[in-house]
Design an enzyme around this catalytic site. Structure first.
Site, PDB file in Angstrom:
ATOM      1  N   ASP A  40     120.202  54.879 -50.077  1.00 49.66           N
ATOM      2  CA  ASP A  40     119.096  53.920 -50.065  1.00 49.66           C
ATOM      3  C   ASP A  40     117.788  54.697 -49.958  1.00 49.66           C
ATOM      4  O   ASP A  40     117.773  55.864 -49.553  1.00 49.66           O
ATOM      5  CB  ASP A  40     119.237  52.964 -48.875  1.00 49.66           C
ATOM      6  CG  ASP A  40     118.494  51.655 -49.082  1.00 49.66           C
ATOM      7  OD1 ASP A  40     117.900  51.472 -50.170  1.00 49.66           O
ATOM      8  OD2 ASP A  40     118.494  50.816 -48.160  1.00 49.66           O
ATOM      9  N   GLY A  41     116.687  54.063 -50.337  1.00 53.71           N
ATOM     10  CA  GLY A  41     115.381  54.686 -50.205  1.00 53.71           C
ATOM     11  C   GLY A  41     115.011  55.636 -51.327  1.00 53.71           C
ATOM     12  O   GLY A  41     114.010  56.351 -51.230  1.00 53.71           O
ATOM     13  N   ASN A  42     115.767  55.642 -52.411  1.00 47.81           N
ATOM     14  CA  ASN A  42     115.520  56.610 -53.487  1.00 47.81           C
ATOM     15  C   ASN A  42     114.197  56.363 -54.214  1.00 47.81           C
ATOM     16  O   ASN A  42     113.512  57.317 -54.602  1.00 47.81           O
ATOM     17  CB  ASN A  42     116.670  56.573 -54.491  1.00 47.81           C
ATOM     18  CG  ASN A  42     117.958  57.108 -53.908  1.00 47.81           C
ATOM     19  OD1 ASN A  42     118.173  58.304 -53.838  1.00 47.81           O
ATOM     20  ND2 ASN A  42     118.841  56.201 -53.473  1.00 47.81           N
ATOM     21  N   GLY A  43     113.846  55.108 -54.410  1.00 50.57           N
ATOM     22  CA  GLY A  43     112.600  54.802 -55.110  1.00 50.57           C
ATOM     23  C   GLY A  43     111.380  55.296 -54.348  1.00 50.57           C
ATOM     24  O   GLY A  43     110.509  55.970 -54.906  1.00 50.57           O
ATOM     25  N   ARG A  44     111.320  54.955 -53.057  1.00 44.51           N
ATOM     26  CA  ARG A  44     110.163  55.385 -52.256  1.00 44.51           C
ATOM     27  C   ARG A  44     110.139  56.903 -52.092  1.00 44.51           C
ATOM     28  O   ARG A  44     109.067  57.514 -52.101  1.00 44.51           O
ATOM     29  CB  ARG A  44     110.193  54.684 -50.901  1.00 44.51           C
ATOM     30  CG  ARG A  44     109.742  53.227 -50.971  1.00 44.51           C
ATOM     31  CD  ARG A  44     109.925  52.504 -49.652  1.00 44.51           C
ATOM     32  NE  ARG A  44     111.336  52.299 -49.351  1.00 44.51           N
ATOM     33  CZ  ARG A  44     111.785  51.790 -48.202  1.00 44.51           C
ATOM     34  NH1 ARG A  44     110.930  51.493 -47.234  1.00 44.51           N
ATOM     35  NH2 ARG A  44     113.070  51.609 -48.011  1.00 44.51           N
ATOM     36  N   MET A  45     111.305  57.523 -51.962  1.00 49.10           N
ATOM     37  CA  MET A  45     111.347  58.984 -51.867  1.00 49.10           C
ATOM     38  C   MET A  45     110.834  59.632 -53.158  1.00 49.10           C
ATOM     39  O   MET A  45     110.104  60.630 -53.121  1.00 49.10           O
ATOM     40  CB  MET A  45     112.767  59.446 -51.580  1.00 49.10           C
ATOM     41  CG  MET A  45     113.202  59.290 -50.123  1.00 49.10           C
ATOM     42  SD  MET A  45     112.264  60.338 -48.987  1.00 49.10           S
ATOM     43  CE  MET A  45     112.591  61.974 -49.664  1.00 49.10           C
ATOM     44  N   SER A  46     111.186  59.075 -54.294  1.00 49.11           N
ATOM     45  CA  SER A  46     110.758  59.641 -55.565  1.00 49.11           C
ATOM     46  C   SER A  46     109.259  59.488 -55.762  1.00 49.11           C
ATOM     47  O   SER A  46     108.581  60.403 -56.243  1.00 49.11           O
ATOM     48  CB  SER A  46     111.519  58.969 -56.722  1.00 49.11           C
ATOM     49  OG  SER A  46     112.916  59.153 -56.575  1.00 49.11           O
ATOM     50  N   ARG A  47     108.729  58.325 -55.385  1.00 47.03           N
ATOM     51  CA  ARG A  47     107.282  58.121 -55.495  1.00 47.03           C
ATOM     52  C   ARG A  47     106.542  59.021 -54.513  1.00 47.03           C
ATOM     53  O   ARG A  47     105.455  59.541 -54.820  1.00 47.03           O
ATOM     54  CB  ARG A  47     106.952  56.644 -55.264  1.00 47.03           C
ATOM     55  CG  ARG A  47     107.506  55.725 -56.354  1.00 47.03           C
ATOM     56  CD  ARG A  47     107.026  54.309 -56.226  1.00 47.03           C
ATOM     57  NE  ARG A  47     107.557  53.588 -55.090  1.00 47.03           N
ATOM     58  CZ  ARG A  47     108.716  52.928 -55.074  1.00 47.03           C
ATOM     59  NH1 ARG A  47     109.491  52.943 -56.168  1.00 47.03           N
ATOM     60  NH2 ARG A  47     109.121  52.272 -54.008  1.00 47.03           N
ATOM     61  N   HIS A  66     119.212  60.015 -57.795  1.00 50.45           N
ATOM     62  CA  HIS A  66     119.517  59.011 -56.773  1.00 50.45           C
ATOM     63  C   HIS A  66     120.432  59.605 -55.686  1.00 50.45           C
ATOM     64  O   HIS A  66     121.551  59.139 -55.469  1.00 50.45           O
ATOM     65  CB  HIS A  66     120.197  57.800 -57.414  1.00 50.45           C
ATOM     66  CG  HIS A  66     119.428  56.521 -57.237  1.00 50.45           C
ATOM     67  ND1 HIS A  66     118.175  56.311 -57.782  1.00 50.45           N
ATOM     68  CD2 HIS A  66     119.725  55.384 -56.551  1.00 50.45           C
ATOM     69  CE1 HIS A  66     117.757  55.094 -57.464  1.00 50.45           C
ATOM     70  NE2 HIS A  66     118.674  54.517 -56.708  1.00 50.45           N
TER      71      HIS A  66
END
Length: 381
Positions: free
Chosen positions: A197-204, A193
């Site tokens: 912000d934006g960690n989920g979309r960056m990881s996907r 993380h």
């Protein structure tokens, strides 16, 4: 320290082999039967990826509206916030897709921060900087109670070192199957993380990039983000991440995460294969309809979009067929006169859906739902 990549079980290997077989079959199908509908399907799959990944974060825009925004349409009925998030994700995803065949490609912290800026630059503030590591703590709150931290990321002081380790891992080759490595990359990044912000979309998106770099399928066919964005799957996605614990504990077995991702790969491959087969079948029915109806074959792309996506706008039809504005307007007007299309809205906001004379057989083929099988037998029931 990063999570160790688990050893696949015999059942995992069978599921992975099924996924590989489906992906190779789709690759051969695309190469052997290039068709005009394939371009439209690629745009649809990209739009579906963007819509789904954003929906996980609470930004809800339909796939059809995402397609319109991607085409540059301004009169789309979405909020300003959802418009901004959609276009930002599209810019980043477009760049990710272009990286699939770069010959001297390497992963770097600069690349990841640049991608983050594309995604979050419009939200950049001193408190929530875009394109740089976070300077303080970050929490993932429980979706049922924002006052509870479901996950507390590693301290900010540890982020640069962890990202160094991740980049080194990304640029290595440990012999692990690329799809498994892509799933692990997703887990590594979302667990670190590194941004506010934006960690989920960056990881996907990182997972999508690794899959695209594998080179089996074009990037538009490679992502599992659309599968993750389905409501039931999103809930299971959160639950699977929560099984890793409330804090960063990389010294654990993450076989469950790999199994979850193999299920996603398998069912997304089924879904894309089903969409390809359905699009091809719709096109064939339209071809048989066009001759007796006295239609120019070029209008079939408009009718195909209406059947498969649900609507067509003039600009998309114009771009798809390389027409002038006047030619596109005339074709659509003639299709309305023939009862094949029906206009909705006025002037620039207008789009077209099926009219009273639209061939029922085409709609029947396009709208027959597909059935997905469960790759792990013990998960049935």
């Amino acid at each position: 320290m990063l999570y160790p990549t688990p050893t696949l079980t015999a059942v995992d290997q069978e599921v992975l082999a099924d996924v590989e077989a489906m992906r190779q079959a789709m690759r051969h199908q695309i190469r052997a039967n290039p068709a005009r509908w394939t371009h439209g399907l690629r745009k649809y799959l990209t739009a579906d990826t963007i819509a789904a990944s954003n929906s996980i974060e609470g930004f809800r825009v339909s796939t059809a509206d995402v397609q319109d925004l991607m085409d540059g349409e301004r009169d789309v009925e979405v909020s300003d916030e959802n418009r901004e998030e959609t276009l930002a994700y599209q810019r980043m995803m477009t760049y990710v897709q272009t990286l699939h065949d770069v010959t001297d490609f390497t992963y770097s912290k600069s690349l990841l921060n640049a991608l983050h800026w594309m995604l979050q630059g419009h939200r950049h503030t001193a408190r929530k900087p875009a394109g740089q590591w976070r300077g303080g703590p970050v929490y993932v709150t429980d979706p049922r109670d924002p006052g509870i931290a479901a996950y507390t990321a590693p301290p900010a002081i540890d982020v640069p070192g962890l990202m160094d380790e991740l980049v080194e891992w990304l640029n290595s080759d440990d012999g692990t199957h690329p799809l498994v490595r892509a799933a692990m990359a997703h887990l590594h990044l979302v667990s670190i993380h590194p941004w506010t912000d934006g960690n989920g979309r960056m990881s996907r998106s990182l997972q999508t990039l690794l899959i695209a770099r594998e080179g089996v399928l074009a990037p538009e066919f490679s992502s599992i983000e659309a599968w993750l964005g389905r409501p039931g799957n999103t809930w299971e996605y959160y639950k699977e991440l929560q099984r890793r614990g409330a804090t960063y504990r990389p010294d654990q077995d993450v076989s469950g995460w790999i199994r979850f991702n193999l299920t996603a790969y398998h069912q997304q491959a089924q879904t894309v294969r089903g969409r390809m087969d359905r699009s091809a079948a719709v096109w064939e029915v339209l071809l048989s309809f066009a001759g007796p109806a006295g239609l120019n074959e070029r209008v079939l792309s408009a009718l195909h979009d209406v059947a498969v996506v649900g609507r067509i706008r003039r600009a998309r039809y114009e771009q798809a067929e390389g027409l002038t504005l006047q030619q596109a307007q005339r074709d659509l007007r003639d299709l309305v006169t023939a009862g094949l299309l029906a206009p909705v809205g006025r002037t620039r906001a207008r789009y077209y859906t099926e009219g009273p004379g639209f061939p029922e057989r085409v709609l029947e083929v396009a709208r027959t739902p597909m059935t997905l099988s469960e790759p792990y037998p013990d998960a049935v029931g």
